[in-house]
Design a protein around this motif. Structure first.
Motif, PDB file in Angstrom:
ATOM      1  N   GLN A   3      10.507 -16.112  25.219  1.00  0.00           N
ATOM      2  CA  GLN A   3      11.196 -15.088  26.003  1.00  0.00           C
ATOM      3  C   GLN A   3      10.348 -14.669  27.205  1.00  0.00           C
ATOM      4  O   GLN A   3      10.862 -14.430  28.290  1.00  0.00           O
ATOM      5  CB  GLN A   3      11.508 -13.877  25.118  1.00  0.00           C
ATOM      6  N   ILE A   4       9.040 -14.611  26.992  1.00  0.00           N
ATOM      7  CA  ILE A   4       8.141 -14.238  28.084  1.00  0.00           C
ATOM      8  C   ILE A   4       8.166 -15.295  29.173  1.00  0.00           C
ATOM      9  O   ILE A   4       8.184 -15.003  30.357  1.00  0.00           O
ATOM     10  CB  ILE A   4       6.701 -14.046  27.553  1.00  0.00           C
ATOM     11  N   TYR A  17       8.026 -16.174  14.948  1.00  0.00           N
ATOM     12  CA  TYR A  17       8.368 -15.085  15.853  1.00  0.00           C
ATOM     13  C   TYR A  17       7.384 -14.998  17.022  1.00  0.00           C
ATOM     14  O   TYR A  17       7.754 -14.546  18.106  1.00  0.00           O
ATOM     15  CB  TYR A  17       8.460 -13.758  15.087  1.00  0.00           C
ATOM     16  N   ASP A  18       6.135 -15.436  16.809  1.00  0.00           N
ATOM     17  CA  ASP A  18       5.205 -15.566  17.933  1.00  0.00           C
ATOM     18  C   ASP A  18       5.762 -16.582  18.929  1.00  0.00           C
ATOM     19  O   ASP A  18       5.716 -16.381  20.145  1.00  0.00           O
ATOM     20  CB  ASP A  18       3.827 -16.025  17.442  1.00  0.00           C
ATOM     21  N   GLN A  73      20.734 -17.308  18.162  1.00  0.00           N
ATOM     22  CA  GLN A  73      20.434 -16.097  18.930  1.00  0.00           C
ATOM     23  C   GLN A  73      21.587 -15.760  19.878  1.00  0.00           C
ATOM     24  O   GLN A  73      21.952 -14.591  20.037  1.00  0.00           O
ATOM     25  CB  GLN A  73      19.141 -16.290  19.719  1.00  0.00           C
ATOM     26  N   ARG A 104       8.779 -15.053  20.791  1.00  0.00           N
ATOM     27  CA  ARG A 104       8.340 -14.083  21.810  1.00  0.00           C
ATOM     28  C   ARG A 104       7.759 -14.794  23.021  1.00  0.00           C
ATOM     29  O   ARG A 104       8.015 -14.406  24.164  1.00  0.00           O
ATOM     30  CB  ARG A 104       7.310 -13.127  21.204  1.00  0.00           C
ATOM     31  N   SER A 105       6.986 -15.838  22.784  1.00  0.00           N
ATOM     32  CA  SER A 105       6.390 -16.568  23.912  1.00  0.00           C
ATOM     33  C   SER A 105       7.461 -17.236  24.758  1.00  0.00           C
ATOM     34  O   SER A 105       7.351 -17.316  25.975  1.00  0.00           O
ATOM     35  CB  SER A 105       5.396 -17.613  23.396  1.00  0.00           C
ATOM     36  N   SER A 114      14.728 -19.838  27.529  1.00  0.00           N
ATOM     37  CA  SER A 114      15.912 -19.675  26.682  1.00  0.00           C
ATOM     38  C   SER A 114      16.823 -20.891  26.724  1.00  0.00           C
ATOM     39  O   SER A 114      17.613 -21.107  25.822  1.00  0.00           O
ATOM     40  CB  SER A 114      16.692 -18.425  27.105  1.00  0.00           C
TER      41      SER A 114
END
Length: 643
Positions: free
Chosen positions: A533-534, A526-527, A200, A530-531, A538
């Motif tokens: 990032q929330i 991808y779930d 990423q 996303r979790s 990172s």
């Protein structure tokens, strides 16, 4: 920026590709695609100047800098990580040395009015401005940012590069190339040795880079997120699609359908001409027409159709025994070497689940796999369920292949039933089509051996698949075949991978390794992303993770008013635990002896040794009985624990 004109490369009778012409513009980010062996890596070598074409030219402005990362390269082992990365600034240091030398010359001279002195001042001014443009004061900070982005931690910076695996040293080489900020970046499979976080980070860097980028990658998500143009090598030609990869796939399908229609029409036209020639060849009244048809036939240029996409091949695992409800249960599993790799690992994998192990390299994913396989000792309890048959794919799996067999023989030896009729199709789907299936294993590259080992695993009757980085040497078509096979697999699968596109739609649970802990995330890959990032995760290991309380799988201790009854229950529990441990030790000893006997009996000299044969039979029978006893003891232990 880069102009490629009429490029032709020949290794054998048929050119690898010819008539290749295209232009690379500033800020172009190009995905170079095509089947394995089409010439992608060769084209990168030619553009970088490491190889010369048979014909054609590659031209670019004289001051254009090129950074090239090959798939395989010789790596130095006599420096630290920081020292190796600082080699990226060698040109800047040379420039600084020239500026200092010019300053010294100016200080020593007194002929201030001479033309020679004025020329010296002009040269100094130009070199000094070039030096300032390199921003030397920020080099160290940029070096650290790049190394951290590629997955290193600060404590790694002063470690010798010899302590790192080949994959980590390739990351150092990638860091050096990125730090040089070349005008053109040529990257051949840059994601093979990166984890999800590093991929990423590299995506974001390349997507905003001022460099032109040409990259080869089998990571579909990566090239979709980075590239805005696609060059395809197919049928010895290079076709330029000025769209992203996903759009290219659609356009390529339409183009191939057009090719097929044109091919079919041409074949019909040729068949009609041949039929006319055969029918009237010996009739004098038709001689002129026959000669015309023959000339027309000779002038026809056959239409080539792109290679058939074998990703449509449907491959299923053979039927296998039904395993217990819980193939893998970990209770407070701990592993340490010089440091703690992970601690208090509690996880349960249910029959039929497809789960992913993800996290930075070195956080213990492969280590836990080895614990499950029984290859290394550990602390805590790890239970493998009833009737579990494990199929394990590791990077060293390829080393276990018989080097004297051909590719076809290797697969034919394990294929059973109707699948034997499809061996050629399966080999073709994994890039062993045509003459490649007759190659001896000993002449295959490391990547080819890995693919062959993967095919063998696909044909074995197992109910628990453990795959450690299975996609590193597969192209997109082969990955699609493997992904579909795993999705249709009735058993359980544990997949260690950094390939998001491969994991997407395949796994329903993600275990994240980091900071000595293993955390469970329900949902797809991808779930999970996303979790993260929330929750701002990172950077693994740099933030404290507050995890929702989960029911512990550790042995509960129930309060009891009756002290004597409590003591008796604890005594029975310890006795049951010792019985299970003793049974496991016996099973381990017998399995080890069976393996030794297997190796002895494989030797032709011992094939008829009845003492060894008898011992093997007796030990195998005893092992089966002990496994049944272990299952009974484990059930008793579970009953006592829950009282």
């Amino acid at each position: 920026m880069v102009s490629v004109e009429n490029l032709k490369v020949e290794f054998g009778v048929k050119p690898l590709f010819e008539g290749a012409s295209f232009v690379v513009n500033p800020k172009d980010r190009i995905a170079l695609v095509g089947k394995n062996g089409a010439g992608k890596s060769t084209l990168l070598k030619i553009i970088s100047g490491h190889q010369r074409p048979t014909e054609g030219t590659v031209s670019m402005p004289q001051d254009t800098s090129v950074g090239y990362l090959p798939q395989v390269m010789m790596l130095a082992d006599n420096t630290t990580v920081r020292e190796e990365a600082q080699k990226a600034f060698a040109d800047v240091k040379a420039l600084a040395s020239r500026v200092k030398d010019l300053e010294q010359q100016m200080a020593e001279r007194t002929d201030y009015e001479s033309e020679d002195y004025m020329a010296l001042v002009e040269r100094y001014t130009q070199e000094h401005e070039r030096y300032l443009m390199t921003a030397p004061e920020s080099q160290e900070a940029e070096l650290e940012r790049t190394l951290l982005g590629l997955g290193f931690v600060r404590s790694d910076f002063d470690r010798p590069t010899s302590e790192f695996s080949g994959g980590w040293r390739m990351r150092i080489e990638l860091a050096k190339i990125l730090l040089q900020r070349p005008d053109v970046l040529l990257l051949d499979e840059p994601t093979n040795h990166l984890d999800i976080e590093s991929i990423q980070w590299l995506e974001q860097l390349l997507a905003t880079s001022s460099s032109a980028v040409i990259l080869v990658s089998h990571d579909r998500a990566f090239i979709n997120n980075v590239c805005n143009r696609t060059l395809e090598i197919s049928c010895g030609r290079i076709i330029d699609y000025k769209v992203k990869y996903d759009e290219y796939v659609v356009l390529r399908k339409e183009r191939r359908e057009q090719q097929l229609r044109a091919y079919e029409n041409q074949q019909k036209e040729m068949a009609d001409m041949k039929a006319f020639i055969e029918r009237f060849r010996y009739q004098a009244t038709k001689a002129v027409q026959v000669q015309q048809k023959i000339k027309q036939l000779e002038k026809i240029v056959p239409i080539e159709v792109d290679e058939v996409d074998n990703s449509a091949l449907h491959l299923k695992f053979p039927p296998c025994l039904r395993s217990g409800d819980y193939p893998v249960i970990c209770e407070d599993v701990r592993k340490e070497y010089a440091h703690v790799v992970f601690d208090h690992v509690n996880l349960t994998i249910k029959r039929g689940e497809k789960v992913a192990f993800v996290g930075k390299n070195g956080e213990g994913k492969s280590t836990l796999v080895k614990c499950i396989m029984g290859e290394i000792p550990f602390d805590g309890h790890l239970k493998i369920g009833h009737n579990v048959q494990i199929g394990y794919f590791a990077q060293n799996q390829a080393q276990l292949l018989d080097e004297n067999l051909t590719v076809f023989q290797t697969i034919d030896n394990v294929a059973k039933g109707e699948i034997r009729l499809k061996i050629r199709d399966i080999l073709g789907a994994f890039m062993f089509g045509g003459e490649a299936s007759d190659k001896k294993v000993k002449v295959l590259s490391g990547g080819e051996r890995s693919r062959l080992a993967m095919i063998r695993l696909l044909l074995e009757p197992v109910n628990l698949l453990i795959l450690d980085e299975p996609t590193n040497h597969l192209d997109m078509a082969s990955k699609d075949v493997l992904k579909e096979a795993i999705r249709a697999f009735d058993g359980t699968a544990v997949i260690v991978s950094h390939d998001r596109e491969f994991l997407d739609g395949l796994v329903t649970k993600v275990y994240e390794f980091g900071g000595g802990k293993v955390r469970e995330h329900l949902g797809g890959i991808y779930d999970f992303l996303r979790s993260r990032q929330i929750s701002e995760l990172s950077e693994l290991g740099t933030k404290t993770v507050i995890q929702e309380s989960q029911p512990s799988m550790a042995t509960p201790t129930k309060p009891s008013n009756d002290y004597a009854a409590h003591k008796e229950q604890q005594r029975r529990l310890r006795k049951a635990e010792r019985a299970v441990e003793e049974s496991e030790r016996k099973i381990s000893d017998m399995e080890r002896r069976l393996k030794e006997l297997d190796e002895l009996l494989m030797n032709p000299e011992n094939a008829s040794d009845m003492v060894l044969v008898t011992e093997y039979t007796t030990t195998k029978r005893a092992l089966d009985e002990e496994v049944e006893r272990w299952e009974q003891l484990s059930e008793e232990l579970e009953t006592i624990s829950n009282q």
